[in-house]
Motif scaffolding. Structure first.
Motif, PDB file in Angstrom:
ATOM      1  N   ALA A 224      -5.515  -5.594   8.221  1.00  0.00           N
ATOM      2  CA  ALA A 224      -4.503  -5.552   9.283  1.00  0.00           C
ATOM      3  C   ALA A 224      -4.404  -4.131   9.853  1.00  0.00           C
ATOM      4  O   ALA A 224      -4.324  -3.942  11.069  1.00  0.00           O
ATOM      5  N   MET A 225      -4.427  -3.128   8.954  1.00  0.00           N
ATOM      6  CA  MET A 225      -4.360  -1.731   9.428  1.00  0.00           C
ATOM      7  C   MET A 225      -5.588  -1.417  10.284  1.00  0.00           C
ATOM      8  O   MET A 225      -5.490  -0.780  11.330  1.00  0.00           O
ATOM      9  N   ASP A 226      -6.761  -1.861   9.824  1.00  0.00           N
ATOM     10  CA  ASP A 226      -7.993  -1.618  10.579  1.00  0.00           C
ATOM     11  C   ASP A 226      -7.913  -2.255  11.964  1.00  0.00           C
ATOM     12  O   ASP A 226      -8.316  -1.649  12.961  1.00  0.00           O
ATOM     13  N   ALA A 227      -7.408  -3.492  12.014  1.00  0.00           N
ATOM     14  CA  ALA A 227      -7.332  -4.202  13.295  1.00  0.00           C
ATOM     15  C   ALA A 227      -6.354  -3.484  14.228  1.00  0.00           C
ATOM     16  O   ALA A 227      -6.636  -3.282  15.412  1.00  0.00           O
ATOM     17  N   ALA A 228      -5.197  -3.072  13.684  1.00  0.00           N
ATOM     18  CA  ALA A 228      -4.175  -2.426  14.507  1.00  0.00           C
ATOM     19  C   ALA A 228      -4.702  -1.107  15.079  1.00  0.00           C
ATOM     20  O   ALA A 228      -4.547  -0.811  16.262  1.00  0.00           O
ATOM     21  N   ARG A 229      -5.353  -0.348  14.228  1.00  0.00           N
ATOM     22  CA  ARG A 229      -5.829   0.976  14.665  1.00  0.00           C
ATOM     23  C   ARG A 229      -7.025   0.845  15.594  1.00  0.00           C
ATOM     24  O   ARG A 229      -7.253   1.696  16.457  1.00  0.00           O
ATOM     25  N   THR A 230      -7.801  -0.231  15.429  1.00  0.00           N
ATOM     26  CA  THR A 230      -8.908  -0.494  16.364  1.00  0.00           C
ATOM     27  C   THR A 230      -8.342  -0.853  17.735  1.00  0.00           C
ATOM     28  O   THR A 230      -8.806  -0.347  18.764  1.00  0.00           O
TER      29      THR A 230
ATOM     30  N   VAL B 110       1.063  -1.144  19.751  1.00  0.00           N
ATOM     31  CA  VAL B 110       0.539  -2.011  18.700  1.00  0.00           C
ATOM     32  C   VAL B 110       1.599  -2.194  17.615  1.00  0.00           C
ATOM     33  O   VAL B 110       2.143  -1.217  17.095  1.00  0.00           O
ATOM     34  N   TYR B 111       1.900  -3.447  17.312  1.00  0.00           N
ATOM     35  CA  TYR B 111       2.856  -3.762  16.246  1.00  0.00           C
ATOM     36  C   TYR B 111       2.105  -4.276  15.023  1.00  0.00           C
ATOM     37  O   TYR B 111       1.102  -4.981  15.152  1.00  0.00           O
ATOM     38  N   ILE B 112       2.623  -3.948  13.857  1.00  0.00           N
ATOM     39  CA  ILE B 112       2.249  -4.655  12.632  1.00  0.00           C
ATOM     40  C   ILE B 112       3.438  -5.539  12.298  1.00  0.00           C
ATOM     41  O   ILE B 112       4.570  -5.039  12.183  1.00  0.00           O
ATOM     42  N   VAL B 113       3.202  -6.842  12.201  1.00  0.00           N
ATOM     43  CA  VAL B 113       4.268  -7.768  11.832  1.00  0.00           C
ATOM     44  C   VAL B 113       3.971  -8.237  10.413  1.00  0.00           C
ATOM     45  O   VAL B 113       2.942  -8.869  10.155  1.00  0.00           O
ATOM     46  N   TYR B 114       4.868  -7.891   9.482  1.00  0.00           N
ATOM     47  CA  TYR B 114       4.621  -8.197   8.069  1.00  0.00           C
ATOM     48  C   TYR B 114       5.897  -8.775   7.466  1.00  0.00           C
ATOM     49  O   TYR B 114       6.993  -8.281   7.725  1.00  0.00           O
ATOM     50  N   ARG B 115       5.728  -9.814   6.668  1.00  0.00           N
ATOM     51  CA  ARG B 115       6.914 -10.574   6.251  1.00  0.00           C
ATOM     52  C   ARG B 115       7.654  -9.963   5.057  1.00  0.00           C
ATOM     53  O   ARG B 115       8.784 -10.337   4.775  1.00  0.00           O
ATOM     54  N   ARG B 116       6.996  -9.041   4.351  1.00  0.00           N
ATOM     55  CA  ARG B 116       7.707  -8.391   3.252  1.00  0.00           C
ATOM     56  C   ARG B 116       8.103  -6.967   3.671  1.00  0.00           C
ATOM     57  O   ARG B 116       8.019  -6.624   4.839  1.00  0.00           O
TER      58      ARG B 116
END
Lengths: 285, 471
Positions: free
Chosen positions: B290-296, B305-311
């Motif tokens: 997920a980090m790789d995809a977001a930073r790409t 760019v958002y990271i959406v994470y449930r925890r």
């Protein structure tokens, strides 16, 4: 590297190539596809197997020159090489127990429909073929279909070849007259497969369609080729054309979604096509 | 000499600059920093760090060599255990492995073991031309399925024991996840290519464009004279959430998004492979992928760019350094949030509107942490009535994978678990004689180093198996 053993123009927009790929030829069956890359910088594109010669070790592809990659591929000459050619991928078309089949092919989809028709014919099955093209100058594989079909319906949009009309017209007539097949196999543009399915559904006529979505790896890794089908339990499921298909039970497929997804990169492809066009024009000068 | 309490920081590109290029983020220690960091190692007797390493590198021994400025000696210590030191120094989650066990870490920050490993490997790669010493052939053949970290490790270990090894790779480039998954800015592809070339020089044959289970089956490999087969075919099909809107245009799996950018080079100006660039992007998931995809996405020109994470933050499974890097670069973390629907454009008056079917947003619900689940992680529970929308143009699903069906469906008698992973014993042996497996094909999505560990264990077992069979 994979050598182009033979190259022929089937019509101004469709090309036949036979590729030296012994490992693929050994295993290929009708309904399966390959993925190729023209050169080191090229994209990976899927093309359905149009034929194979296990002894010669060759696999045939037939492609329409629609975008940058097929343009580059078409610029390759007989005797030259392409960079990658991997397969056979996907599942072969199910032919076990089929005694009577109707093959419906649309446009360049006929290139994929032909090996299926031929295999069924060789297995002793009664084959009815309905082929449709926009016009006479786009017709491919007429003689080949003729040889393997017990009945052969020719349709064109403008009436310049066979009857004027869509492939669904003769299909409707056959079904309406009470004719039934072990299976109808429709291969062509998604919109055509959708309308064939609307027709066969009325008669509860079992129908298989072959999906050709956007793919990258083709081996079940990227998920790009996904489509939605309705399972036997009535629930929607995500399937992957590369490993679950490319053939699907037509009554389960969400065609509208598949058509929508196929246009994801329409704008990019238009640009790439124009750029490649200019490139080739520049080279000709 | 007093102990320096903190690790020497890793020299890195400025976040504002690197967010717009694909060059490597961390530029690596200099000799001076490496020597100073090595001095922090206490060289303690019980070496707890070694037990934290999946391949058991004698860490204090290589750090002692650095202290002596014998950098090649340090490299030789590492390469006795690991086939891919330049890779592991970059992508291993050291904070949960070797560095988590470091004695110094009890009171202070642990020794920067990963950073030192990387320094030693990079210095070797820059200055030393490896000898193409081909081991004496022992007359036995082994086939490896997949050229990712487990396959390359297994291949290297067997080739060094004299086996004729063929690695079959489905894609057109060797390296598996190291080339299609991990981005250039975290692991330059030239490093992977160098490791692969090193294996070729000791005689490993790499056959690309061959899909085992399709082009050839495992049983055919035995017919071709291979006495054992190692399956390291990787994780497989991406998971989706089964929420409305996942088929909209602009919804990617992380595998697809990263493959387009990394393997197919869609980030380059004139690439033939398309990818969505710019706009606003939501990445769903909290792992390294997920980090790789977001930073790409950011480097491809996304404005947000958002990271959406449930925890919550503490449960983020990604390497700490990747999370920190992502934050520095301006990735917006929306923690304790879970998507419930992806929204798309629909023009009811014009079916041909080219915008139809493209993503316009993502509807999420806020979560809170409830009781711990069977793995001890607190289970996220939706907060009713807390739904909200984020305007985005693309959504990248990075919520894991399910094993690829191609191999198990074509190998009779190969047992798999309920998740589809190949069942193996502690030696990597599957339910069929002569077939070994390791890496994500066994464990589901895991780390590069644990896959390498599995490749190593299997190589040893394959060697013993073939010897015992021929005695």
């Amino acid at each position: 590297m994979y050598r182009i053993l033979e190259k022929r123009e089937l019509n101004p927009t469709v090309t036949f190539m036979s590729i030296d790929a012994p490992l693929v030829a050994r295993k290929a069956k009708p309904g399966q596809f390959i993925i190729l890359r023209v050169d080191e910088e090229g994209e990976r594109i899927p093309l359905t197997v149009a034929g194979y010669d296990r002894e010669k070790g060759s696999v045939d592809i037939i492609f329409q020159i629609v975008g940058a990659t097929t343009m580059k591929l078409n610029a390759k000459k007989q005797g030259e090489n392409i960079c990658d050619f991997v397969g056979p991928l996907g599942n072969p078309t199910e032919v076990d127990g089929v005694k009577k089949a109707c093959i419906v092919g649309g446009g360049v989809g006929c290139a994929i429909a032909y090996p299926v028709a031929k295999e069924l014919h060789d297995l002793g099955c009664e084959v009815t073929t309905i082929a449709g093209f926009r016009s006479r100058d786009l017709v491919i594989l007429e003689d080949e279909f003729d040889k393997v079909s017990d009945r052969f319906y020719r349709m064109s949009d403008d009436g310049s070849w066979g009857e004027k009309g869509l492939v669904t017209a003769p299909l409707h007539e056959l079904l309406e007259n009470g004719e039934r097949f072990d299976v109808v196999i429709a291969i062509g543009p998604v919109i055509m497969m959708k309308f064939v399915t609307l027709e066969t559904r009325k008669y509860d006529q079992k129908t298989i369609i072959s999906m050709n979505p956007i793919m990258i790896d083709g081996t079940g890794m990227c998920g790009c080729c996904r489509l939605t089908v309705t399972g036997a339990d009535g629930k929607k499921q995500t399937k992957f054309a590369c490993v679950d298909g490319p053939d699907f039970d037509a009554f389960t497929v969400d065609f509208d979604e598949a058509m929508m997804r196929s246009t994801m990169y329409a704008e990019f492809e238009r640009h790439a096509r124009e750029e490649t066009c200019n490139l080739f024009k520049a080279e000709v000068k | 000499m007093p102990i320096i309490p903190n690790k020497h920081p890793m020299p890195s590109q400025d976040p504002k600059v690197r967010a717009h290029n694909f060059n490597e983020v961390a530029t690596g220690y200099t000799e001076e920093i490496a020597l100073a960091e090595a001095q922090r190692c206490l060289n303690c007797k019980n070496k707890p760090c070694v037990s934290g390493c999946p391949v058991g590198i004698d860490i204090p021994a290589f750090i002692e060599k650095i202290k002596e400025k014998d950098f090649e000696g340090a490299y030789n210590v590492i390469s006795g255990y690991s086939s891919l030191p330049a890779v592991c120094g970059r992508v291993c989650p050291q904070e949960t492995q070797c560095e988590a066990k470091c004695t110094l870490g009890i009171k202070f920050e642990p020794v920067g073991i990963g950073r030192l490993e990387r320094y030693v490997a990079d210095r070797h790669n820059e200055n030393v031309c490896d000898n193409a010493l081909r081991p004496q052939p022992n007359g036995h053949k082994v086939a490896i399925v997949g050229s990712g970290p487990s396959g390359l490790t297994c291949a290297g270990d067997l080739a060094r024991r004299g086996y004729a090894v063929t690695v079959y790779e489905a894609l057109h480039t060797a390296g598996g996840v190291l080339v299609y998954g991990i981005p250039e800015f975290r692991l330059p592809k030239s490093i992977v290519a160098r490791e692969v070339d090193g294996l070729k020089r000791i005689g490993v044959d790499i056959e690309t464009d061959v899909v085992i289970g399709k082009t050839l089956t495992v049983d055919e490999l035995f017919e071709m004279g291979y006495e054992a087969v190692f399956i390291g075919s990787g994780a497989g099909l991406p998971n989706f959430m089964n929420i409305p809107g996942e088929s909209l245009k602009g919804v990617y799996s992380a595998n697809e998004f990263l493959t387009r950018s990394n393997l197919m080079k869609a980030y380059r100006e004139h690439s033939d492979t398309p990818i969505m660039k710019g706009g606003k992007v939501a990445v769903v998931g909290g792992g390294n992928v997920a980090m790789d995809a977001a930073r790409t996405a950011l480097r491809l020109g996304a404005e947000k760019v958002y990271i959406v994470y449930r925890r919550s933050r503490t449960e983020l499974p990604a390497r700490r350094e990747e999370v920190e890097h992502a934050e520095e670069e301006g990735i917006d973390f929306r923690l304790l949030c879970n998507p419930v629907e992806i929204l798309g454009y629909h023009n009811p008056d014009d079916r041909r509107d080219p915008k139809n079917g493209f993503v316009t947003g993502i509807r999420c619900i806020r979560m809170e942490l409830g009781e711990p689940d069977e793995r001890g992680r607190r289970r996220p529970v939706p907060v009713s009535g807390s739904e909200f929308e984020l305007d985005v143009d693309a959504v990248i699903m990075s919520i894991g994978t399910s094993p690829n069906p191609l191999i198990k469906s074509t190998v009779k008698g190969l047992e798999v678990n309920s998740h589809g992973g190949i069942i193996v014993n502690e030696d990597g042996l599957s339910s069929r004689e002569g077939i070994y497996a390791g890496g994500d094909a066994v464990t589901g999505a895991s780390t590069v180093i644990s896959a390498m560990g599995a490749g190593k264990v299997a190589a040893k077992a394959i060697d013993e198996y073939i010897r015992s069979k021929n005695n």
